[in-house]
Design a protein around this motif. Structure first.
Motif, mmCIF file in Angstrom:
data_model
loop_
_atom_site.group_PDB
_atom_site.id
_atom_site.type_symbol
_atom_site.label_atom_id
_atom_site.label_comp_id
_atom_site.label_asym_id
_atom_site.label_seq_id
_atom_site.Cartn_x
_atom_site.Cartn_y
_atom_site.Cartn_z
ATOM 1 N N LEU A 11 0.824 -1.201 0.000
ATOM 2 C CA LEU A 11 0.000 0.000 0.000
ATOM 3 C C LEU A 11 0.866 1.262 0.000
ATOM 4 N N GLY A 12 2.140 1.089 0.328
ATOM 5 C CA GLY A 12 3.062 2.228 0.323
ATOM 6 C C GLY A 12 3.104 2.984 1.639
ATOM 7 N N LEU A 13 2.641 2.345 2.712
ATOM 8 C CA LEU A 13 2.629 3.021 4.006
ATOM 9 C C LEU A 13 3.988 2.976 4.713
ATOM 10 N N ILE A 14 4.880 2.113 4.250
ATOM 11 C CA ILE A 14 6.212 2.014 4.854
ATOM 12 C C ILE A 14 7.162 2.886 4.050
ATOM 13 N N TYR A 15 7.643 3.950 4.691
ATOM 14 C CA TYR A 15 8.540 4.892 4.014
ATOM 15 C C TYR A 15 9.997 4.502 4.155
ATOM 16 N N ASP A 16 10.371 3.906 5.295
ATOM 17 C CA ASP A 16 11.767 3.561 5.517
ATOM 18 C C ASP A 16 11.843 2.404 6.503
ATOM 19 N N LEU A 17 12.857 1.576 6.322
ATOM 20 C CA LEU A 17 13.088 0.426 7.171
ATOM 21 C C LEU A 17 14.587 0.311 7.385
ATOM 22 N N LYS A 18 15.008 0.337 8.642
ATOM 23 C CA LYS A 18 16.430 0.225 8.965
ATOM 24 C C LYS A 18 16.618 -0.909 9.950
ATOM 25 N N VAL A 19 17.690 -1.689 9.729
ATOM 26 C CA VAL A 19 18.044 -2.781 10.615
ATOM 27 C C VAL A 19 19.484 -2.546 11.062
ATOM 28 N N SER A 20 19.727 -2.595 12.368
ATOM 29 C CA SER A 20 21.085 -2.404 12.870
ATOM 30 C C SER A 20 21.775 -3.758 13.035
ATOM 31 N N ASP A 21 23.068 -3.711 13.229
ATOM 32 C CA ASP A 21 23.817 -4.960 13.412
ATOM 33 C C ASP A 21 23.569 -5.575 14.791
ATOM 34 N N HIS A 22 22.770 -4.915 15.615
ATOM 35 C CA HIS A 22 22.378 -5.459 16.914
ATOM 36 C C HIS A 22 20.944 -5.999 16.891
ATOM 37 N N GLY A 23 20.318 -6.045 15.704
ATOM 38 C CA GLY A 23 18.965 -6.564 15.576
ATOM 39 C C GLY A 23 17.875 -5.560 15.894
ATOM 40 N N GLU A 24 18.245 -4.290 15.940
ATOM 41 C CA GLU A 24 17.249 -3.250 16.181
ATOM 42 C C GLU A 24 16.611 -2.851 14.852
ATOM 43 N N VAL A 25 15.310 -2.694 14.859
ATOM 44 C CA VAL A 25 14.564 -2.354 13.654
ATOM 45 C C VAL A 25 13.874 -1.015 13.861
ATOM 46 N N GLU A 26 14.062 -0.121 12.899
ATOM 47 C CA GLU A 26 13.369 1.168 12.907
ATOM 48 C C GLU A 26 12.507 1.249 11.656
ATOM 49 N N ILE A 27 11.249 1.584 11.856
ATOM 50 C CA ILE A 27 10.302 1.672 10.743
ATOM 51 C C ILE A 27 9.679 3.060 10.744
ATOM 52 N N LEU A 28 9.782 3.729 9.614
ATOM 53 C CA LEU A 28 9.111 5.010 9.419
ATOM 54 C C LEU A 28 7.919 4.731 8.510
ATOM 55 N N MET A 29 6.738 5.032 9.012
ATOM 56 C CA MET A 29 5.541 4.722 8.233
ATOM 57 C C MET A 29 4.551 5.863 8.313
ATOM 58 N N THR A 30 3.545 5.760 7.474
ATOM 59 C CA THR A 30 2.466 6.737 7.483
ATOM 60 C C THR A 30 1.145 5.988 7.533
#
Length: 107
Positions: free
Chosen positions: A33-52
């Motif tokens: 649907l295009g609601l996920i603008y950005d997805l980041k994964v760190s080398d420690h398994g942390e996930v950051e999601i920028l969505m609308t």
């Protein structure tokens, strides 16, 4: 610490999880649907999601980000999940994948 390959594999797994979460008003998953603008994964398994959301008045504004966070957190390698909501830029139907547009009959 995760290797680059493991980080990419985790990002792919997160996308699969997101493809199983649906907007209740539109029968398409939130990723296509295009609601996920950005997805980041760190080398420690942390996930950051920028969505609308489809609109600031979306009826699931309170529950959808929590659902995303909870479902992504179920992946074994994930240590933390942060979901941030933005309305910049505002969501528009042109952000949908071609598959989603075909499914909804939008050409």
């Amino acid at each position: 610490m995760l290797t680059d390959d493991q980080m990419q594999e985790l990002a792919d797994q997160v996308v699969e999880v997101l493809r199983n979460i649906y907007d209740p008003e539109i029968p398409v998953n939130i990723y296509d649907l295009g609601l996920i603008y950005d997805l980041k994964v760190s080398d420690h398994g942390e996930v950051e999601i920028l969505m609308t959301l489809t609109s600031p008045n979306c009826p699931v504004a309170e529950t959808l980000p929590t659902e995303v966070q909870e479902k992504v957190r179920t992946l074994d390698v994930v240590t933390d999940v942060k979901v941030q909501i933005t309305f910049d830029p505002p969501w528009h139907k042109d952000m949908m994948s071609e598959e989603a547009k075909l499914e909804l009959g939008i050409f």
